[in-house]
Design a protein around this motif. Structure first.
Motif, PDB file in Angstrom:
ATOM      1  N   THR A  14       0.849  -1.191   0.000  1.00  0.00           N
ATOM      2  CA  THR A  14       0.000   0.000   0.000  1.00  0.00           C
ATOM      3  C   THR A  14       0.886   1.242   0.000  1.00  0.00           C
ATOM      4  N   ARG A  15       0.291   2.337  -0.358  1.00  0.00           N
ATOM      5  CA  ARG A  15       1.017   3.610  -0.332  1.00  0.00           C
ATOM      6  C   ARG A  15       1.489   3.919   1.083  1.00  0.00           C
ATOM      7  N   ALA A  16       0.670   3.589   2.091  1.00  0.00           N
ATOM      8  CA  ALA A  16       1.046   3.833   3.492  1.00  0.00           C
ATOM      9  C   ALA A  16       2.263   2.994   3.883  1.00  0.00           C
ATOM     10  N   GLU A  17       2.328   1.735   3.433  1.00  0.00           N
ATOM     11  CA  GLU A  17       3.482   0.886   3.737  1.00  0.00           C
ATOM     12  C   GLU A  17       4.743   1.438   3.081  1.00  0.00           C
ATOM     13  N   LEU A  18       4.602   1.896   1.837  1.00  0.00           N
ATOM     14  CA  LEU A  18       5.751   2.479   1.142  1.00  0.00           C
ATOM     15  C   LEU A  18       6.253   3.707   1.894  1.00  0.00           C
TER      16      LEU A  18
END
Length: 151
Positions: A14-18
């Motif tokens: 996810t963008r949050a994980e990145l």
């Protein structure tokens, strides 16, 4: 690989994980916690990576785990290096160092702005956005495998 940031290992980034993964890497570089990484902090990080690589190589070669490298272990290391680098001991594709020389010449005498988190993470974010084919804010293994763009 971008999937190295997949915190829950579900094969979906996810963008949050990145962002969280990039932030952790940036914060590890920003030793003085001032929100920017300067040339000295980058040099220190390179030195830490080199030392970590040396320690890992020593541990890999120390087959009997006695904290010393025997002649046989050293020979095995030389054979390993020769296989990776060729008979002259140089890594393939390294060239003459002209890129590094150009970077050094460009920075000589010039004040360099500290690296910000936004600049640090920009390439990863651009790659994430390019690979996210269905634009749902998640990069899957299938999307990564289909990616043929520049890295």
């Amino acid at each position: 690989s971008l999937l190295s940031f997949d915190a829950n290992a579900d094969g979906r980034l996810t963008r949050a994980e990145l962002t969280a993964g990039q932030r952790a890497r940036f914060d590890a570089l920003d030793a003085d916690r001032n929100g920017g990484v300067d040339a000295d902090e980058m040099r220190q990080a390179r030195e830490r990576r080199r030392e970590d690589a040396r320690e890992a190589r020593f541990a890999r070669l120390d087959a009997d785990r006695n904290g010393q490298l025997s002649p046989a272990e050293l020979e095995a290391g030389a054979s390993e290096r020769e296989g990776r680098h060729g008979r002259d001991g140089r890594r393939a594709g390294r060239g003459d160092g002209s890129k590094a020389k150009a970077r050094g010449a460009r920075g000589a005498g010039a004040a360099v702005e500290p690296l910000t988190f936004e600049r640090f993470s920009a390439r990863a974010v651009e790659r994430f956005e390019r690979i996210d084919a269905d634009r749902n804010g998640v990069v899957t293994i299938a999307e990564m495998q289909a990616d043929v763009g520049p890295r």
